[in-house]
Design an enzyme around this catalytic site. Structure first.
Site, PDB file in Angstrom:
ATOM      1  CG  ASP A  29      -1.944  -1.082   1.227  1.00 51.64           C
ATOM      2  OD1 ASP A  29      -2.368  -1.486   0.132  1.00 51.64           O
ATOM      3  OD2 ASP A  29      -2.317  -1.527   2.318  1.00 51.64           O
ATOM      4  CB  ALA A  30       0.193   4.665  -1.273  1.00 50.06           C
TER       5      ALA A  30
END
Length: 179
Positions: free
Chosen positions: A42-43
């Site tokens: 995930d970012a």
């Protein structure tokens, strides 16, 4: 070719982004042409991302049926109790079903690079670090697992996938590793 990349916070695990304004992607880090991420991160998570130009290898690394252990260090809000760690070890029930058992233990504060932006510090709320090793790869799984046992994740760093780790790699750095 197999690349170990230390993905910085806020960077997408892909080479393009069509959103407006565009977000940072893997394209800005001088990675070799023709590689792509074997799995996702995930970012808002940091750490090890493996990239390869070999489709079957990417499948073996990312498909949950191959049960590649993924090691995470999670800074959590609160103090992990033995009961909370035992629940993680037994597997917890999430909205998409029960997780497989995980390895879970409290660890001392690791020596890591500063995160930008930093995790918000609150004098009245303790935080601690735990190490989780899982073999699944569900969406935001570690964050959902720690929340399920009352320990919301503040910072999440993947430090290993199988035998591969991020030792010696600063955020945004990469190296070729053996298969």
């Amino acid at each position: 070719m197999l690349i170990a990349f230390n993905k910085p916070y806020g960077v997408l695990s892909q080479f393009t982004d069509r959103s407006v304004p565009p977000r940072p992607t893997l394209a800005g880090f001088g990675l070799p042409a023709g590689v792509y991420a074997a799995g996702r991160l995930d970012a808002d998570s940091e750490g090890l991302l493996l990239l390869t130009d070999d489709g079957p290898l990417a499948h073996r690394l990312s498909d949950p049926r191959h049960k590649q252990p993924k090691t995470y260090w999670a800074q959590v809000e609160g103090t992990p109790t033995e009961d909370a760690l035992a629940r993680l070890r037994d597997g917890v029930v999430l909205s998409d079903g029960p997780t497989l058992p995980a390895q879970a233990r409290a660890i001392p504060d690791p020596v890591l690079w500063p995160r930008d932006p930093p995790v918000r510090f609150r004098k009245t709320v303790p935080d601690a670090w735990i190490e989780l090793v899982i073999v699944e790869g569900r969406n935001r799984q570690v964050r959902r697992m720690t929340a399920a046992v009352g320990l919301p994740t503040l910072r999440l760093v993947r430090v290993g996938i199988g035998p591969h780790g991020i030792e010696g790699l600063q955020p945004g750095a990469w190296r070729e590793v053996s298969r």
